[in-house]
Design a protein around this motif. Sequence first.
Motif, short mmCIF file in Angstrom:
data_model
loop_
_atom_site.label_atom_id
_atom_site.label_comp_id
_atom_site.label_asym_id
_atom_site.label_seq_id
_atom_site.Cartn_x
_atom_site.Cartn_y
_atom_site.Cartn_z
N MET A 1 -25.24 -42.16 -72.35
CA MET A 1 -25.35 -43.61 -72.27
C MET A 1 -26.69 -44.00 -71.66
SD MET A 1 -21.53 -44.64 -70.91
CE MET A 1 -21.90 -46.39 -70.96
N THR A 2 -27.50 -44.72 -72.42
CA THR A 2 -28.82 -45.13 -71.94
C THR A 2 -28.75 -46.54 -71.36
OG1 THR A 2 -29.94 -43.78 -73.60
CG2 THR A 2 -31.21 -45.55 -72.58
N HIS A 3 -29.21 -46.65 -70.14
CA HIS A 3 -29.33 -47.95 -69.50
C HIS A 3 -30.82 -48.25 -69.32
CE1 HIS A 3 -25.13 -47.82 -69.10
NE2 HIS A 3 -25.02 -47.37 -67.84
N VAL A 4 -31.19 -49.50 -69.52
CA VAL A 4 -32.58 -49.91 -69.35
C VAL A 4 -32.66 -50.94 -68.22
CG1 VAL A 4 -34.54 -51.12 -70.40
CG2 VAL A 4 -33.23 -49.47 -71.74
N VAL A 5 -33.59 -50.73 -67.32
CA VAL A 5 -33.88 -51.68 -66.25
C VAL A 5 -35.31 -52.17 -66.45
CG1 VAL A 5 -34.02 -52.09 -63.77
CG2 VAL A 5 -32.34 -50.45 -64.67
N ILE A 6 -35.48 -53.48 -66.51
CA ILE A 6 -36.81 -54.04 -66.71
C ILE A 6 -37.26 -54.70 -65.41
CG2 ILE A 6 -38.24 -55.58 -68.10
CD1 ILE A 6 -36.15 -55.39 -70.30
N GLY A 7 -38.33 -54.16 -64.86
CA GLY A 7 -38.86 -54.63 -63.58
C GLY A 7 -38.67 -53.60 -62.51
N ALA A 8 -39.77 -53.08 -61.97
CA ALA A 8 -39.69 -52.06 -60.92
C ALA A 8 -40.06 -52.62 -59.56
CB ALA A 8 -40.59 -50.87 -61.26
N GLY A 9 -39.67 -53.88 -59.33
CA GLY A 9 -39.73 -54.42 -57.98
C GLY A 9 -38.55 -53.87 -57.19
N ILE A 10 -38.25 -54.47 -56.06
CA ILE A 10 -37.24 -53.90 -55.18
C ILE A 10 -35.85 -53.88 -55.82
CG2 ILE A 10 -36.69 -56.07 -53.96
CD1 ILE A 10 -36.96 -52.53 -52.43
#
Length: 365
Positions: A1-10
Amino acid sequence: MTHVVIGAGIVGASAAYHLVKKGHDVVLIDNNLEGRATTAGAGIICPWVSSIDDQAWYTLARGGALYYPNLISELEKDGETNTGYGLTGALAVSEDDKEIDEIYQHVQKKKKDTEFIGEVKKLDHDQAKELFPPLNKKLKALYVEGGARVDGKLLTQALVNSFVNNGGRLVENTAQLERKDDQVLVKIGKETIEANEVIVAAGAWSNDLLDPLDLKINLEAQRGQIVHLKVDEDTSKWPAVLPQSSHYMVAFNDSRIAFGATREDGSGFDYRMTAGGVQEVLNEGLSVAPGLEDATLGEVRIGFRPKSPDFKPYFGKVETYDNLTIATGLGATGLTIGPYLGKLAAQLVSGEELKIELSNYNPFR
């Protein structure tokens, strides 16, 4: 299962870190724009003295403060020891004895169900100056043992490092979202990812991502300018200092003190250090700590806070899409709440039950 997170802030870095720790296949995408609030922020973790009167906000802020020691411990196990976090205590300062008394009563009420707050005591000027030597001689303080500080830039880098070392994929590029029926697709250049879950944690830029999906949240970019000073003494144990205003000062292990911060509504994404902004921060800081007048002026960090009108973040799944979650809008309390909100986001998209009332943080409220 691939999850994508956009934004590498906190928030995004924390969400990606917690997801990969759960064994998911995770892609973290960030285009490293100038002015990320996390990179600029020098955080005081002390919701116990906050004047924000909102239980839903406090639930997350309290959870965030309590979660830090565990998070730091887990990062250290992964070899990430440079986070800028320290449980140094905090001083709420004022010239007014009555104001100190009111803050004392306020904190004591919170302490009834939060032992972590620790010792709470009123200090005269001499006692406060022993803890924070540059303090203005007119000021007295309330000491709160359970106050802490963190360097947002260092903590985020530690989370990203651990994410990558645990098998996560970091992509430094611009993401675009597209609709396919009730699903959201993620495009990175020529690559299209059909993700099981997509978390938008792009801070003040979140609406740019949501626009192709005909979505918009009530979010404003608020510029903050933070001045860093250097001194020739050990500041590692100095407590964070909270005057009764929107400004603060926080000392770090490297003989550095941050004065923060402007709160410039209507700034848009104007990434500039301004004369008026620096003057405001220095005037406020030196009025509280005139003993720092001879300190060396170091860098000025500039960040755009993702500000919601009611201080509460935007957090939750988007009903019109099967695989889209929003997590942003933390404003000036990003470093207090951010790591904890990232953990909650990872739990939410993993199908775990959350012990908070999500409707309080509805992104479209």
